[in-house]
Scaffold this motif. Structure first.
Motif, PDB file in Angstrom:
ATOM      1  N   CYS A 163     -17.835   4.261  -1.271  1.00 18.06           N
ATOM      2  CA  CYS A 163     -17.236   3.573  -2.424  1.00 18.06           C
ATOM      3  C   CYS A 163     -18.182   3.677  -3.613  1.00 18.06           C
ATOM      4  CB  CYS A 163     -16.880   2.120  -2.106  1.00 18.06           C
ATOM      5  SG  CYS A 163     -18.238   0.956  -2.316  1.00 18.06           S
TER       6      CYS A 163
ATOM      7  N   ARG B 265      -2.274   6.110   0.165  1.00 17.69           N
ATOM      8  CA  ARG B 265      -3.451   5.238   0.385  1.00 17.69           C
ATOM      9  C   ARG B 265      -3.609   4.948   1.882  1.00 17.69           C
ATOM     10  NH1 ARG B 265      -8.135   4.261  -0.117  1.00 17.69           N
ATOM     11  NH2 ARG B 265      -8.896   2.130  -0.189  1.00 17.69           N
TER      12      ARG B 265
ATOM     13  N   GLU C 215     -12.544  -3.654   0.983  1.00 18.00           N
ATOM     14  CA  GLU C 215     -11.729  -3.087   2.063  1.00 18.00           C
ATOM     15  C   GLU C 215     -12.496  -1.991   2.804  1.00 18.00           C
ATOM     16  OE1 GLU C 215      -8.002  -0.294   1.841  1.00 18.00           O
ATOM     17  OE2 GLU C 215      -7.464  -2.294   1.190  1.00 18.00           O
ATOM     18  N   ILE C 216     -13.162  -1.127   2.036  1.00 17.26           N
ATOM     19  CA  ILE C 216     -13.892  -0.018   2.658  1.00 17.26           C
ATOM     20  C   ILE C 216     -15.118  -0.539   3.404  1.00 17.26           C
ATOM     21  CG2 ILE C 216     -15.209   2.090   2.188  1.00 17.26           C
ATOM     22  CD1 ILE C 216     -13.313   2.526  -0.241  1.00 17.26           C
TER      23      ILE C 216
ATOM     24  N   LEU D   9      -6.866  -7.594   3.495  1.00 17.07           N
ATOM     25  CA  LEU D   9      -7.407  -6.422   4.164  1.00 17.07           C
ATOM     26  C   LEU D   9      -6.383  -6.002   5.200  1.00 17.07           C
ATOM     27  CD1 LEU D   9     -11.032  -7.708   4.634  1.00 17.07           C
ATOM     28  CD2 LEU D   9     -10.257  -6.015   3.016  1.00 17.07           C
TER      29      LEU D   9
ATOM     30  N   GLN E 121      -5.082   7.983   3.515  1.00 20.93           N
ATOM     31  CA  GLN E 121      -6.523   8.086   3.223  1.00 20.93           C
ATOM     32  C   GLN E 121      -7.315   7.135   4.110  1.00 20.93           C
ATOM     33  OE1 GLN E 121      -6.988   7.043  -0.876  1.00 20.93           O
ATOM     34  NE2 GLN E 121      -6.376   9.051  -1.611  1.00 20.93           N
ATOM     35  N   LEU E 122      -6.805   5.912   4.237  1.00 16.65           N
ATOM     36  CA  LEU E 122      -7.522   4.910   5.048  1.00 16.65           C
ATOM     37  C   LEU E 122      -7.585   5.339   6.507  1.00 16.65           C
ATOM     38  CD1 LEU E 122      -6.336   1.458   3.692  1.00 16.65           C
ATOM     39  CD2 LEU E 122      -8.679   2.303   3.807  1.00 16.65           C
TER      40      LEU E 122
ATOM     41  N   MET F  60       0.837  -1.184   0.000  1.00 19.05           N
ATOM     42  CA  MET F  60       0.000   0.000   0.000  1.00 19.05           C
ATOM     43  C   MET F  60       0.881   1.247   0.000  1.00 19.05           C
ATOM     44  SD  MET F  60      -2.793   1.218   2.828  1.00 19.05           S
ATOM     45  CE  MET F  60      -3.409  -0.414   3.012  1.00 19.05           C
TER      46      MET F  60
ATOM     47  N   GLU G  31     -14.957  -5.384  -5.932  1.00 23.06           N
ATOM     48  CA  GLU G  31     -13.522  -5.129  -6.123  1.00 23.06           C
ATOM     49  C   GLU G  31     -12.830  -5.084  -4.760  1.00 23.06           C
ATOM     50  OE1 GLU G  31     -12.080  -4.821  -8.964  1.00 23.06           O
ATOM     51  OE2 GLU G  31     -13.795  -4.624 -10.312  1.00 23.06           O
ATOM     52  N   PRO G  32     -11.502  -5.349  -4.742  1.00 18.24           N
ATOM     53  CA  PRO G  32     -10.784  -5.335  -3.458  1.00 18.24           C
ATOM     54  C   PRO G  32     -10.957  -4.037  -2.666  1.00 18.24           C
ATOM     55  CG  PRO G  32      -9.403  -6.299  -5.147  1.00 18.24           C
ATOM     56  CD  PRO G  32     -10.641  -5.805  -5.839  1.00 18.24           C
ATOM     57  N   ASP G  33     -10.932  -2.875  -3.348  1.00 17.18           N
ATOM     58  CA  ASP G  33     -11.062  -1.620  -2.573  1.00 17.18           C
ATOM     59  C   ASP G  33     -12.461  -1.481  -1.985  1.00 17.18           C
ATOM     60  OD1 ASP G  33     -12.059  -1.180  -5.194  1.00 17.18           O
ATOM     61  OD2 ASP G  33     -11.798   0.971  -4.998  1.00 17.18           O
ATOM     62  N   GLU G  34     -13.475  -1.961  -2.698  1.00 20.03           N
ATOM     63  CA  GLU G  34     -14.847  -1.914  -2.170  1.00 20.03           C
ATOM     64  C   GLU G  34     -14.968  -2.821  -0.941  1.00 20.03           C
ATOM     65  OE1 GLU G  34     -16.502  -1.328  -6.741  1.00 20.03           O
ATOM     66  OE2 GLU G  34     -16.677  -3.274  -5.748  1.00 20.03           O
TER      67      GLU G  34
END
Ligand code: SF4
Length: 228
Positions: free
Chosen positions: A55, A5, A143-144, A30, A8-9, A1, A138-141
């Protein structure tokens, strides 16, 4: 990461009220798992989600599908994401796959002499909004939105979790292994035993008789572990 990023997280978690975070093992997809705020409840989590636009899945959803069942559930089922019926009704697992899941829970419990029905367990998904055309999140979705799933699980603190399908297994266990290899064995998420089994929508396909039998076996194992 990347550092950006990560920043942001961290800001995102701060907005959600998290004060402390810790890193999961590097095998997981994750990477950061916040500790649930003290005295977290499903109501509080639902309020924090609000009219979520965190997201891109918010763009085409009709309803956020938070979860359903008992806050005191000893068993939680985690699926992938809402489908069309769920998106329309705002409830998880209400379409054909959901009806099969209900039959499996109620039927297996009755057959095994375990006095529970679907409303006694809790059911939710990794993502709370329907992915367009029912694509895999998706992975980012994951993750959020997964942070809300983790808070739900921490708040309920069940005796066991049943991951329905590969996406739920990935979100909870951070593994790339397929369901066929993961199912039938106990794994752990944050100290809670996790059984992985097939997603009911996979079992609806006519050529999956073997998988159906295996899923019923997995469910039997989970129900006896939790309720015996
Ligand atoms: S999927 Fe989750 S994070 Fe994304 S918009 Fe919906 S509720 Fe928010």
């Amino acid at each position: 990461m990347t550092p950006d990023r990560a920043r942001q997280l961290l800001e995102f978690y701060q907005d959600l009220g998290f004060k402390t975070i810790y890193r999961r093992p590097t095998t997981t997809m994750l990477p950061v798992l916040p500790l649930a705020p003290a005295h977290d409840t499903l109501d509080k989590i639902s309020q924090d989600i609000g009219d979520c636009k965190r997201c891109r899945l918010h763009e085409q959803r009709n309803r956020i599908v938070f979860g359903s069942g008992s806050e005191q559930a000893r068993l939680v089922f985690v699926g992938e994401g809402p489908g069309a019926d769920e998106d329309a009704q705002g409830m998880p697992f209400v379409g054909r796959a959901g009806q099969l899941l209900t039959q499996m829970i109620d039927g297996t419990a009755a057959k095994e002499g375990i006095p529970i029905k679907r409303p006694d367990v809790y059911i939710c998904n990794v993502v709370k909004c329907r992915p367009p055309d029912n694509r895999t999140p998706e992975p980012d979705e994951m993750e959020i939105c997964g942070q809300f799933l983790f808070r739900q699980l921490k708040s309920i603190n069940p005796r066991a979790i049943c991951a329905l399908g590969g996406t739920a297994a990935k979100a909870l266990l951070g593994t790339k292994e397929g369901v066929t290899r993961l199912r039938g064995k106990w794994h752990k998420w944050s100290g809670i035993p996790v059984m992985v089994t097939y997603h009911p929508s996979y079992l609806l396909r006519p050529y999956n008789q073997n998988a159906k039998r295996e899923a019923w076996e997995d469910l039997k194992t989970v129900l006896h572990y939790v309720y015996d």
